[in-house]
Design an enzyme around this catalytic site. Structure first.
Site, PDB file in Angstrom:
ATOM      1  N   GLU A 121       0.883  -1.266   0.127  1.00  0.00           N
ATOM      2  CA  GLU A 121      -0.290  -0.049   0.012  1.00  0.00           C
ATOM      3  C   GLU A 121       0.932   1.309   0.137  1.00  0.00           C
ATOM      4  OE1 GLU A 121      -4.010  -1.568   1.912  1.00  0.00           O
ATOM      5  OE2 GLU A 121      -2.630  -0.848   3.416  1.00  0.00           O
ATOM      6  N   CYS A 134       3.293   8.579   1.000  1.00  0.00           N
ATOM      7  CA  CYS A 134       3.815   7.766   1.958  1.00  0.00           C
ATOM      8  C   CYS A 134       4.345   6.303   1.188  1.00  0.00           C
ATOM      9  CB  CYS A 134       2.837   7.703   3.178  1.00  0.00           C
ATOM     10  SG  CYS A 134       3.438   6.539   4.519  1.00  0.00           S
ATOM     11  N   CYS A 145       6.851  -4.489  16.074  1.00  0.00           N
ATOM     12  CA  CYS A 145       6.583  -3.356  17.180  1.00  0.00           C
ATOM     13  C   CYS A 145       4.934  -3.653  17.553  1.00  0.00           C
ATOM     14  CB  CYS A 145       6.608  -1.885  16.321  1.00  0.00           C
ATOM     15  SG  CYS A 145       8.162  -1.783  15.903  1.00  0.00           S
ATOM     16  N   CYS A 148       1.717  -1.632  16.100  1.00  0.00           N
ATOM     17  CA  CYS A 148       1.896  -1.563  14.897  1.00  0.00           C
ATOM     18  C   CYS A 148       1.282  -2.754  13.911  1.00  0.00           C
ATOM     19  CB  CYS A 148       3.443  -1.329  14.127  1.00  0.00           C
ATOM     20  SG  CYS A 148       3.311  -1.212  12.329  1.00  0.00           S
ATOM     21  N   CYS A 389      -1.161   5.968   9.962  1.00  0.00           N
ATOM     22  CA  CYS A 389      -0.033   5.359  10.429  1.00  0.00           C
ATOM     23  C   CYS A 389      -0.333   4.005  11.066  1.00  0.00           C
ATOM     24  CB  CYS A 389       0.582   6.144  11.352  1.00  0.00           C
ATOM     25  SG  CYS A 389       1.476   7.570  10.685  1.00  0.00           S
TER      26      CYS A 389
HETATM   27  N1  SAH Z   1       9.140   1.146   9.759  1.00  0.00           N
HETATM   28  C1  SAH Z   1       9.473   2.460   9.689  1.00  0.00           C
HETATM   29  C2  SAH Z   1       8.770   3.260   9.064  1.00  0.00           C
HETATM   30  C3  SAH Z   1       7.097   2.964   8.987  1.00  0.00           C
HETATM   31  S1  SAH Z   1       6.191   3.129  10.481  1.00  0.00           S
HETATM   32  C4  SAH Z   1       9.537   2.985  11.434  1.00  0.00           C
HETATM   33  O1  SAH Z   1       9.109   2.057  12.235  1.00  0.00           O
HETATM   34  O2  SAH Z   1       9.999   3.866  11.452  1.00  0.00           O
HETATM   35  C5  SAH Z   1       5.660   4.955  10.148  1.00  0.00           C
HETATM   36  C6  SAH Z   1       5.688   5.514  11.517  1.00  0.00           C
HETATM   37  O3  SAH Z   1       4.181   5.177  12.094  1.00  0.00           O
HETATM   38  C7  SAH Z   1       6.473   5.051  12.676  1.00  0.00           C
HETATM   39  O4  SAH Z   1       6.865   5.930  13.743  1.00  0.00           O
HETATM   40  C8  SAH Z   1       5.630   3.952  13.700  1.00  0.00           C
HETATM   41  O5  SAH Z   1       6.117   3.587  14.652  1.00  0.00           O
HETATM   42  C9  SAH Z   1       4.290   4.676  13.345  1.00  0.00           C
HETATM   43  N2  SAH Z   1       3.402   3.704  13.741  1.00  0.00           N
HETATM   44  C10 SAH Z   1       2.963   2.288  13.572  1.00  0.00           C
HETATM   45  N3  SAH Z   1       1.823   1.857  13.853  1.00  0.00           N
HETATM   46  C11 SAH Z   1       1.175   2.987  14.630  1.00  0.00           C
HETATM   47  C12 SAH Z   1      -0.199   2.979  14.768  1.00  0.00           C
HETATM   48  N4  SAH Z   1      -1.008   2.082  15.003  1.00  0.00           N
HETATM   49  N5  SAH Z   1      -0.537   4.235  15.190  1.00  0.00           N
HETATM   50  C13 SAH Z   1       0.259   5.329  14.857  1.00  0.00           C
HETATM   51  N6  SAH Z   1       1.342   5.194  14.556  1.00  0.00           N
HETATM   52  C14 SAH Z   1       1.818   4.053  14.242  1.00  0.00           C
HETATM   53 FE1  SF4 Z   2       7.762  -1.493  13.640  1.00  0.00          FE
HETATM   54 FE2  SF4 Z   2       5.641  -1.364  12.041  1.00  0.00          FE
HETATM   55 FE3  SF4 Z   2       7.896   0.363  11.486  1.00  0.00          FE
HETATM   56 FE4  SF4 Z   2       7.962  -2.637  10.831  1.00  0.00          FE
HETATM   57  S1  SF4 Z   2       6.748  -0.999   9.865  1.00  0.00           S
HETATM   58  S2  SF4 Z   2       9.722  -1.285  11.970  1.00  0.00           S
HETATM   59  S3  SF4 Z   2       6.658  -3.251  12.656  1.00  0.00           S
HETATM   60  S4  SF4 Z   2       6.606   0.349  13.186  1.00  0.00           S
END
Ligand code: SAH
Ligand code: SF4
Length: 410
Positions: A121, A134, A145, A148, A389
């Protein structure tokens, strides 16, 4: 409320690939010259053809060799006999009530087109003064994480440089950013003058790119580097490196090389100010704890007050959102030119976390602001189409399951 267009079988869908034709999208300039040498051109001609192709692919957004009017017909045929200019297939395009767009793109495996295709996506977020794309770097993510949704999905594979760029090229096409392109009829939601695709500077619909879609970009370093160097090449897509942000959960060994070799802006998904909590929220912290991460930030090449690191901090109710957390955040970042981006948690089905209340987020932001940091609270965008996000891919999975159920019960 959202509008969903099903664009399956659209005319721009990727044609089935044949193994003997390779894609030119995503090749570096030297690789493009090598590809030309590989079909028999001498050095001088290979260089000339490579720069013509670069212009057609990245400036004009051409996907058909036949449209390359400054190349003789016979050679256009040779090119199309040997190469592809493929883009992802658009499976769906959803448009949120707030103008956010989410595409589900499908790719075939470049080395083996008989393997099942993968889907990722890409999200476009229009604002009054900018339009941000994005972009995803991987199909799913190997990291887990806990807040996420992408992290609950198993990695299928890294995206190639061409597949990463394909997201930008396809989005530019859909948003009318190429010469002759027409802006979508969006009621004024997409920035830039209507119907003036292809114009330069801020009048383009896509002015910024963030590597914040699915996946951890620094775990796909070589492909992300190549794609971003191409996207920022002045003779091509020409996005300023200051308008490209690479976001990482903290893959420390690649932070310095990213600054030196790619040179874009950096965002760090911090989310916690103590190792015990960060180990839980962002488990890569067990490998690269806060001390190491912040040291890598302090020495990030090119860091200055004009080029600050963005620290992303997701607001999780009763987990990381106390006054003490805010004060510790300020203490930890002292000495690092930083911006703090507070992200309200975006829920997804099955999560155990809640978003902090607005009053709590405001109080947290006040502490950070009073310490002299700009700390905008990121407004969730495209929630109605599940494009915010951390929500990516989830709706797709649900749809796939529904589709599968429908198929089996038919
Ligand atoms: N993997 C990379 C980039 C993609 S995530 C990273 O982790 O930085 C982009 C951002 O969205 C990151 O800061 C991530 O921690 C945040 N994110 C992930 N899940 C989320 C959620 N459910 N609500 C808000 N932000 C979230
Ligand atoms: Fe963590 Fe999600 Fe970023 Fe992967 S995409 S590093 S699981 S926040």
């Amino acid at each position: 409320m959202s509008i969903a267009l099903n664009l399956d079988h659209a005319s721009n869908a990727a044609r089935p690939t044949t193994p003997r034709r390779s894609s030119l999208v995503g090749l570096s300039k030297p690789q493009l010259r090598e590809a030309m040498a590989g079909i028999g051109l001498d050095e001088r001609e290979a260089k000339m053809r490579a720069s013509q192709l670069w212009n057609w692919i990245y400036v004009n957004g051409v996907t058909d060799f036949e449209r390359m009017s400054n190349i003789q017909k016979g050679f256009r045929q040779t090119l199309s006999d040997n190469f592809l200019l493929d883009r992802p297939e658009i499976v769906s395009e959803q448009i949120s009530i707030d103008g956010t767009r989410k595409w589900l793109f499908r790719y075939r495996d470049p080395k083996n087109p008989n393997l099942p295709p993968v889907e990722i996506e890409t999200v476009y977020i229009p604002e009054s003064d900018r339009g941000t794309l994005c972009v995803s770097s991987q199909v799913g993510c190997t990291l887990t994480c806990s807040f996420c949704h992408t992290g609950t999905q198993t990695l299928v594979r890294n995206l190639t440089a061409g597949e990463i760029l394909g997201q930008i090229l396809m989005a530019r096409e859909r948003l009318g950013d190429f010469p002759g392109g027409v802006r979508p009829d969006d009621g004024g939601l997409v920035p830039g003058p209507r119907g003036s695709g292809g114009s330069e500077g801020d009048s383009r619909a896509i002015t910024n790119v963030v590597m914040m879609g699915m996946g951890e970009p620094l775990y796909n370093y070589d492909n992300v580097k190549q794609a971003l160097l191409i996207a920022s090449d002045e003779a091509g897509i020409s996005l300023s490196k200051r308008r490209i942000t690479l976001s990482t959960s903290g893959v420390v060994p690649f932070i310095e090389p990213a600054g030196r070799e790619i040179g874009t802006m950096l965002a760090i998904s911090l989310h916690a100010v103590r190792d015990d909590l960060r180990d839980m929220l962002v488990p890569i912290n067990k490998k690269y704890p806060l001390n190491d991460l912040l040291e890598a930030c302090r020495t990030y090449p090119g860091l200055s007050n004009a080029r600050r690191i963005t620290f992303e901090y997701v607001m999780l109710k009763d987990i990381n959102d106390s006054d003490a957390d805010a004060r510790e955040l300020v203490r930890l970042l002292s000495g690092i030119p930083a911006k703090i981006n507070l992200i309200p948690f975006n829920p997804w089905p099955g999560t155990n976390y809640d978003c902090s209340s607005s009053a709590r987020i405001e109080r947290f932001a006040d502490i950070v602001n009073n310490a002299g940091y700009a700390s905008p609270v990121r407004t969730p965008r495209g929630r109605d189409i599940f494009a915010a996000c951390g929500q990516l891919k989830s709706e797709t999975e649900r749809l796939t399951k529904r589709d599968r159920d429908a198929l089996t019960s038919a």
